[in-house]
Design an enzyme around this catalytic site. Structure first.
Site, mmCIF file in Angstrom:
data_model
loop_
_atom_site.group_PDB
_atom_site.id
_atom_site.type_symbol
_atom_site.label_atom_id
_atom_site.label_comp_id
_atom_site.label_asym_id
_atom_site.label_seq_id
_atom_site.Cartn_x
_atom_site.Cartn_y
_atom_site.Cartn_z
ATOM 1 N N LYS A 1 0.844 -1.204 0.000
ATOM 2 C CA LYS A 1 0.000 0.000 0.000
ATOM 3 C C LYS A 1 0.876 1.249 0.000
ATOM 4 O O LYS A 1 0.678 2.157 -0.787
ATOM 5 C CB LYS A 1 -0.896 -0.050 1.233
ATOM 6 C CG LYS A 1 -1.869 1.069 1.379
ATOM 7 C CD LYS A 1 -2.818 0.788 2.544
ATOM 8 C CE LYS A 1 -3.602 2.012 2.931
ATOM 9 N NZ LYS A 1 -4.517 1.757 4.051
ATOM 10 N N GLU B 1 10.578 -4.617 4.606
ATOM 11 C CA GLU B 1 10.703 -6.008 4.163
ATOM 12 C C GLU B 1 10.359 -6.145 2.683
ATOM 13 O O GLU B 1 11.056 -6.815 1.916
ATOM 14 C CB GLU B 1 9.764 -6.915 4.972
ATOM 15 C CG GLU B 1 10.101 -7.039 6.444
ATOM 16 C CD GLU B 1 9.404 -5.998 7.316
ATOM 17 O OE1 GLU B 1 9.081 -4.896 6.807
ATOM 18 O OE2 GLU B 1 9.200 -6.269 8.505
ATOM 19 N N GLU C 1 -4.717 -7.488 15.253
ATOM 20 C CA GLU C 1 -4.197 -6.174 14.902
ATOM 21 C C GLU C 1 -5.334 -5.136 14.991
ATOM 22 O O GLU C 1 -5.091 -3.956 15.244
ATOM 23 C CB GLU C 1 -3.589 -6.184 13.494
ATOM 24 C CG GLU C 1 -2.609 -5.050 13.260
ATOM 25 C CD GLU C 1 -1.823 -5.211 11.987
ATOM 26 O OE1 GLU C 1 -0.684 -5.685 12.039
ATOM 27 O OE2 GLU C 1 -2.359 -4.866 10.907
ATOM 28 N N GLY D 1 -4.866 -2.354 5.417
ATOM 29 C CA GLY D 1 -4.065 -3.484 4.939
ATOM 30 C C GLY D 1 -4.732 -4.827 5.193
ATOM 31 O O GLY D 1 -4.888 -5.656 4.286
ATOM 32 N N ARG D 2 -5.166 -5.047 6.426
ATOM 33 C CA ARG D 2 -5.738 -6.360 6.759
ATOM 34 C C ARG D 2 -7.158 -6.527 6.240
ATOM 35 O O ARG D 2 -7.767 -7.580 6.421
ATOM 36 C CB ARG D 2 -5.665 -6.592 8.272
ATOM 37 C CG ARG D 2 -6.299 -5.510 9.110
ATOM 38 C CD ARG D 2 -5.898 -5.642 10.576
ATOM 39 N NE ARG D 2 -6.334 -4.518 11.387
ATOM 40 C CZ ARG D 2 -5.689 -3.349 11.494
ATOM 41 N NH1 ARG D 2 -4.565 -3.164 10.818
ATOM 42 N NH2 ARG D 2 -6.149 -2.395 12.268
ATOM 43 N N LYS E 1 8.381 -0.916 12.931
ATOM 44 C CA LYS E 1 8.953 -0.436 11.670
ATOM 45 C C LYS E 1 10.020 0.622 11.961
ATOM 46 O O LYS E 1 11.097 0.614 11.382
ATOM 47 C CB LYS E 1 7.867 0.153 10.752
ATOM 48 C CG LYS E 1 6.882 -0.882 10.189
ATOM 49 C CD LYS E 1 5.946 -0.265 9.128
ATOM 50 C CE LYS E 1 4.927 -1.275 8.600
ATOM 51 N NZ LYS E 1 4.037 -0.802 7.551
ATOM 52 N N HIS F 1 -4.812 -34.289 17.342
ATOM 53 C CA HIS F 1 -3.706 -35.135 17.785
ATOM 54 C C HIS F 1 -2.586 -34.303 18.385
ATOM 55 O O HIS F 1 -1.466 -34.781 18.519
ATOM 56 C CB HIS F 1 -3.197 -35.989 16.619
ATOM 57 C CG HIS F 1 -4.267 -36.891 16.104
ATOM 58 N ND1 HIS F 1 -4.427 -38.186 16.541
ATOM 59 C CD2 HIS F 1 -5.292 -36.655 15.246
ATOM 60 C CE1 HIS F 1 -5.487 -38.718 15.938
ATOM 61 N NE2 HIS F 1 -6.026 -37.802 15.151
HETATM 62 C C1 G6Q Z 1 -2.432 -4.035 8.091
HETATM 63 C C2 G6Q Z 1 -1.205 -3.379 8.486
HETATM 64 C C3 G6Q Z 1 0.048 -4.045 7.982
HETATM 65 C C4 G6Q Z 1 0.378 -3.743 6.526
HETATM 66 C C5 G6Q Z 1 1.807 -4.168 6.254
HETATM 67 C C6 G6Q Z 1 2.228 -3.946 4.839
HETATM 68 O O1 G6Q Z 1 -3.532 -3.683 8.366
HETATM 69 O O2 G6Q Z 1 -1.272 -2.045 8.170
HETATM 70 O O3 G6Q Z 1 0.030 -5.445 8.142
HETATM 71 O O4 G6Q Z 1 -0.510 -4.387 5.673
HETATM 72 O O5 G6Q Z 1 2.661 -3.488 7.143
HETATM 73 O O6 G6Q Z 1 2.111 -2.597 4.492
HETATM 74 P P1 G6Q Z 1 2.259 -2.124 3.014
HETATM 75 O O7 G6Q Z 1 1.151 -2.742 2.200
HETATM 76 O O8 G6Q Z 1 2.197 -0.641 3.042
HETATM 77 O O9 G6Q Z 1 3.579 -2.631 2.521
#
Ligand code: G6Q
Length: 542
Positions: free
Chosen positions: A209, A215, A356, A270-271, A507, A387
């Protein structure tokens, strides 16, 4: 912001406390014995889900009290605020409109004076054209070879949804295409994902996003180097890299043609983004038609949540039952147990969605909460969990409500497999609720000294969700169900489910330490003595 009455001061909360005192000692054995129709009464069927909550420690009174709490919390109005684009993500000043991602073409949802629905459908069409090209072999790599491998690079919300959906809907995927998902900054993740891939046949989807996530940017950079080492021409990037992002400037700076960028908007968290362009890998895997069915399934659940009375509203009930178990019975976690191998990543996906969102210790108006918020979510597909950790759920000292998810039909009719699987899921919920008494054991001739070990108290709550078949639509419904259950809980707990300041801290901190590890001369370290020593040790050994 209008003054918010603290949760525990609400008369409806106090009524629940009184009600809990009265019924908390009741056993599910007695509740079922008292009402032969209980197993049908405490169920709801809507949006393709048969939701059986009869094995929770509730009476009709409990359900009424919980629904009263939802009303008193303003849940009805808050649902409308979400669906109509009010800026309910207060700490980030944003609307929360993942529901707009599955809105029909003729809907109108206005944010900042603009109807967002045409934008949603324009991106869906662009995704569709691209997915069709890749699926048909018309999208060619730099050397003219068709694309065979799709590698999604993203993390958190830009990974967990896509990987879960790919695994869940693998049955519907184009089998000639290989899908890999790289998220971890650990180089092993990238290295293993591409180890057997030909760069000339590989397409990377960089899903971020912000397009700044450490990462993802590290993995995307490594992917670029890996591709260029083989293809030896900067022009190859345009054929082998596409981006999903809200940040066109950063995408262009990375070298990806913004014509191959699939956008979304700041009102998609994001989620909550797997139905947006973040789902591009899903669409390539299962095709635009099935992707559309998944959106339609989610939409069905949206409409149900928005319109059904709370007593018959599956996401509202799921959220409220969670509050009942968490805040009154003290259950700290929920086990999510899909009896469906294809849902093996569903618990991991839900961990982010739930924890989250509602893992917060202050209310939306900044007060420390004096009650528990999000449960810990965890789980594994059945029957494997049986199990391993089910022992603790049956006979341990912790109360762990379970979400059983099962499907009447299977994609693989192999002998008795599906009947055996279903026998297990029904049996587990039954055993958790009813246990096994000393009398029953004695009647079976169990020796006295073994009786305590073989006794099952029972009275352990669970929900059983029975769906027809794991189709794209069913997955859409399930995901939307949990999204709205999270919303229900967040609104009652008075927290903001749509920010994640805890993630932002990590971060920032890693960004400070990385240069200290990489500096030639040992820098002056100003951390605590433990962190300083760890950094020195690593520098000496690396
Ligand atoms: C989700 C969070 C987080 C995010 C990641 C990746 O709700 O905001 O998990 O999706 O940190 O972020 P980017 O899509 O900006 O790389």
């Amino acid at each position: 912001m209008a003054d918010i009455i603290p949760l525990k001061s609400l008369p409806e909360w106090k009524a629940l406390e009184g009600h809990y005192e009265k019924i908390s000692k009741l056993h599910l054995r007695d509740l079922f014995a008292a009402d032969p129709r209980r197993g049908e009464k405490f169920t709801v069927e809507a949006a393709g889900i048969y939701f059986d909550y009869s094995k929770h420690r509730v009476t009709s009174g409990t359900v009424n009290h919980l629904c009263d709490l939802a009303e008193a919390s303003g849940l009805r109005e808050k649902i409308e605020d979400m669906f109509t684009g009010e800026k309910i993500n207060l700490t980030e000043g944003r609307a929360v409109l993942h529901t707009a991602l599955r809105a029909p073409r003729n809907a109108t949802i206005v944010v900042d004076g603009e109807n967002v629905v045409p934008h949603v459908h324009a991106v869906l069409e662009k995704m569709q054209q691209f997915a069709d090209k890749v699926r048909s072999g018309h999208w060619r790599g730099h050397t003219g070879k068709a694309i065979k491998n799709i590698v999604n690079i993203g993390i958190g919300g830009s990974d967990l949804g896509p990987v879960m959906a790919y695994e869940a809907l693998r049955h519907y995927s184009q089998r000639g295409l290989v899908f890999r998902f790289v998220s971890n900054v650990d180089g092993a993740d990238f290295a293993e994902a591409v180890i057997d891939l030909d760069p000339a046949e590989t397409l990377f989807i960089v899903a971020s996003k912000t397009f700044t996530t450490q990462e993802t940017m590290a993995n995307a950079g490594t992917a670029r180097d890996w591709a260029l080492e083989a293809l030896k021409d900067e022009a190859a990037i345009a054929k082998h890299f596409v981006a999903v992002s809200t940040n066109a400037a950063r995408v262009a700076a990375f070298g990806i043609d913004t014509a191959n960028m699939f956008g979304f908007w700041d009102w998609v968290g994001g989620r909550y983004s797997m139905f947006s362009a973040i789902g591009l890998s899903t669409m390539i895997a299962i095709g635009p038609k099935h992707f559309g069915e998944m959106l339609a399934g989610a939409r069905e659940m949206d409409e149900h949540y928005r319109n059904a009375a709370f007593e018959e509203n599956i996401p509202a009930l799921m959220g409220l039952l969670g509050i009942w178990n968490n805040n009154f019975f003290g259950a700290q976690s929920i086990a999510v147990l899909p009896y469906e191998q294809y849902l093996k990543r569903f618990p991991a996906y839900l961990q982010q969605l739930t924890m989250e969102s509602n893992g917060k210790r202050v209310t939306i108006d900044g007060r420390a909460v004096d009650y528990q918020t999000s449960q810990v979510y965890w789980g594994e597909p059945g029957t494997n969990g049986q199990h391993s950790f089910y022992q603790l759920i049956h006979q341990g000292t912790k109360l762990i409500p379970c979400d059983f998810i099962a499907f009447s039909k299977t994609h693989h009719k192999l002998g008795r497999h599906h009947d055996l699987l279903m026998a297990n899921v029904f049996a587990q919920a039954e055993a958790l609720a009813f246990g096994k008494t000393v009398e029953e054991l004695k009647a079976e001739g169990v020796k006295d000294w073994l009786l305590p070990h073989k006794t099952f108290e029972g009275n352990r709550p669970s929900t059983t969700m029975l769906l027809d078949e794991l189709t794209p639509a069913a997955l859409g419904r399930l995901v939307a169900l949990y999204e709205h259950s999270v919303f229900t809980q967040g609104m009652i707990w008075q927290v903001g489910p749509f920010d994640q300041w805890g993630v932002e801290l990590g971060k920032a901190l890693a960004g400070r330490i990385a240069p200290e590890l990489e500096a030639g001369e040992e820098p002056e370290l100003k951390h605590d003595s433990s962190t300083n020593a760890l950094i020195r040790r690593y520098r000496a050994a690396r």
